[in-house]
Design a protein around this motif. Structure first.
Motif, PDB file in Angstrom:
ATOM      1  N   GLY A 189       0.791  -1.219   0.000  1.00  0.00           N
ATOM      2  CA  GLY A 189       0.000   0.000   0.000  1.00  0.00           C
ATOM      3  C   GLY A 189       0.823   1.269   0.000  1.00  0.00           C
ATOM      4  N   ALA A 190       2.147   1.135  -0.047  1.00  0.00           N
ATOM      5  CA  ALA A 190       3.041   2.290  -0.099  1.00  0.00           C
ATOM      6  C   ALA A 190       3.775   2.292  -1.442  1.00  0.00           C
ATOM      7  CB  ALA A 190       4.023   2.260   1.069  1.00  0.00           C
ATOM      8  N   PHE A 191       4.560   3.328  -1.679  1.00  0.00           N
ATOM      9  CA  PHE A 191       5.268   3.428  -2.951  1.00  0.00           C
ATOM     10  C   PHE A 191       6.756   3.661  -2.720  1.00  0.00           C
ATOM     11  CE2 PHE A 191       3.146   7.523  -2.047  1.00  0.00           C
ATOM     12  CZ  PHE A 191       4.248   8.350  -1.910  1.00  0.00           C
ATOM     13  N   PHE A 192       7.536   3.480  -3.773  1.00  0.00           N
ATOM     14  CA  PHE A 192       8.980   3.686  -3.681  1.00  0.00           C
ATOM     15  C   PHE A 192       9.527   4.046  -5.066  1.00  0.00           C
ATOM     16  CE2 PHE A 192       8.410  -0.729  -4.784  1.00  0.00           C
ATOM     17  CZ  PHE A 192       9.441  -1.017  -5.660  1.00  0.00           C
ATOM     18  N   GLY A 193      10.769   4.520  -5.089  1.00  0.00           N
ATOM     19  CA  GLY A 193      11.420   4.892  -6.345  1.00  0.00           C
ATOM     20  C   GLY A 193      11.269   6.356  -6.706  1.00  0.00           C
ATOM     21  N   GLU A 194      10.478   7.104  -5.902  1.00  0.00           N
ATOM     22  CA  GLU A 194      10.229   8.498  -6.243  1.00  0.00           C
ATOM     23  C   GLU A 194      11.472   9.375  -6.067  1.00  0.00           C
ATOM     24  OE1 GLU A 194       9.831   8.337  -1.886  1.00  0.00           O
ATOM     25  OE2 GLU A 194       9.167   7.029  -3.530  1.00  0.00           O
ATOM     26  N   SER A 195      12.312   9.059  -5.083  1.00  0.00           N
ATOM     27  CA  SER A 195      13.484   9.896  -4.820  1.00  0.00           C
ATOM     28  C   SER A 195      14.513   9.830  -5.955  1.00  0.00           C
ATOM     29  CB  SER A 195      14.124   9.501  -3.484  1.00  0.00           C
ATOM     30  OG  SER A 195      15.260  10.288  -3.227  1.00  0.00           O
ATOM     31  N   PRO A 196      14.982   8.643  -6.374  1.00  0.00           N
ATOM     32  CA  PRO A 196      15.931   8.610  -7.492  1.00  0.00           C
ATOM     33  C   PRO A 196      15.302   9.062  -8.811  1.00  0.00           C
ATOM     34  CG  PRO A 196      15.268   6.387  -6.887  1.00  0.00           C
ATOM     35  CD  PRO A 196      14.749   7.305  -5.818  1.00  0.00           C
TER      36      PRO A 196
END
Length: 236
Positions: A81-88
């Motif tokens: 239910g969360a996300f990732f990869g937005e920083s790079p």
């Protein structure tokens, strides 16, 4: 009446786990490609330039970094239910760490163009969700660095156990705490060798603070003393 050992000032929130984002992300999942990954499969590899954004529809992802000596350190766990990869993706800087599936996972993969030109401009609530999660990750890593520099390993162990259970206080009548990580995983998260962690656990046991640390739970022997360690209070 049993002393609950209430902490007068709030502890910071999680320092290792990112939980569910805004449920409104569910409204745009159809815009992302559905990808299935096996446990242990790498989604984003260290050194890779990232042009995708990922939402965890099912499963769990870990951010890990391998040191020069070959040891692997757990930096963060991202939940369903969360996300990732937005920083790079937004910084346009290659990853120094890797995102790896810690269990079988189903992800939604969004292109950079879709995120920046289709989703965020027309959904301010999701822009706010993205910024809030970025801020949460900055706080999380800042707290990790501060803990490594300023607190002892026994303090960090107790703090982890309290936060992993979503607690800011503990009742002496319920001294058992859930342990979501193995000792090897916890050692990686806290930046120490497994043997060093074992010695710190034995120290807490000898001080009658904590005992019976297993894969599933840990038993608190002295609630007041345990909470002093979890808060990082100074000791005479």
């Amino acid at each position: 009446m049993a002393d609950s050992g209430k902490i007068p000032t709030p502890l910071m929130n999680e320092f290792w786990r990112i939980e569910s984002a805004d449920p409104l992300w569910g409204e745009v999942l159809s815009l992302g490609a559905r990808r299935e990954y096996s446990q242990g499969e790498v989604v984003i590899e260290a050194g890779q330039e990232v042009n995708k954004f990922y939402f965890i529809e099912k499963g769990q992802i870990c951010l890990v970094r391998v040191g020069l000596d070959g040891t692997e350190k757990l930096l963060m766990r991202v939940e369903e239910g969360a996300f990732f990869g937005e920083s790079p993706l937004l910084s346009e800087v290659p990853m120094l760490s890797s995102f790896v599936c810690s269990k079988k996972s189903v992800l939604r993969e969004f292109s950079k163009e879709c995120l920046l030109n289709v989703i965020l401009p027309y959904r301010p609530a999701l822009m706010h969700s993205l910024l809030r999660t970025l801020a949460q990750k900055v706080n999380m890593f800042s707290n990790q660095v501060a803990d490594l520099a300023l607190t002892s390993l026994p303090h960090r162990i107790c703090k982890f156990l309290l936060l992993a259970n979503g607690r800011e206080s503990l009742d002496a009548r319920e001294p058992m705490l859930r342990s979501p990580l193995t000792q090897l995983e916890l050692a990686s998260l806290l930046g120490v060798h497994r043997i060093t962690l074992y010695k710190a656990l034995k120290e807490l046991e000898n001080l009658n603070v904590l005992s019976a640390f297993t894969r599933k739970q840990a038993k608190v022997l002295d609630v007041k003393e345990f909470l002093r360690y979890a808060r990082g209070d100074d000791f005479d």
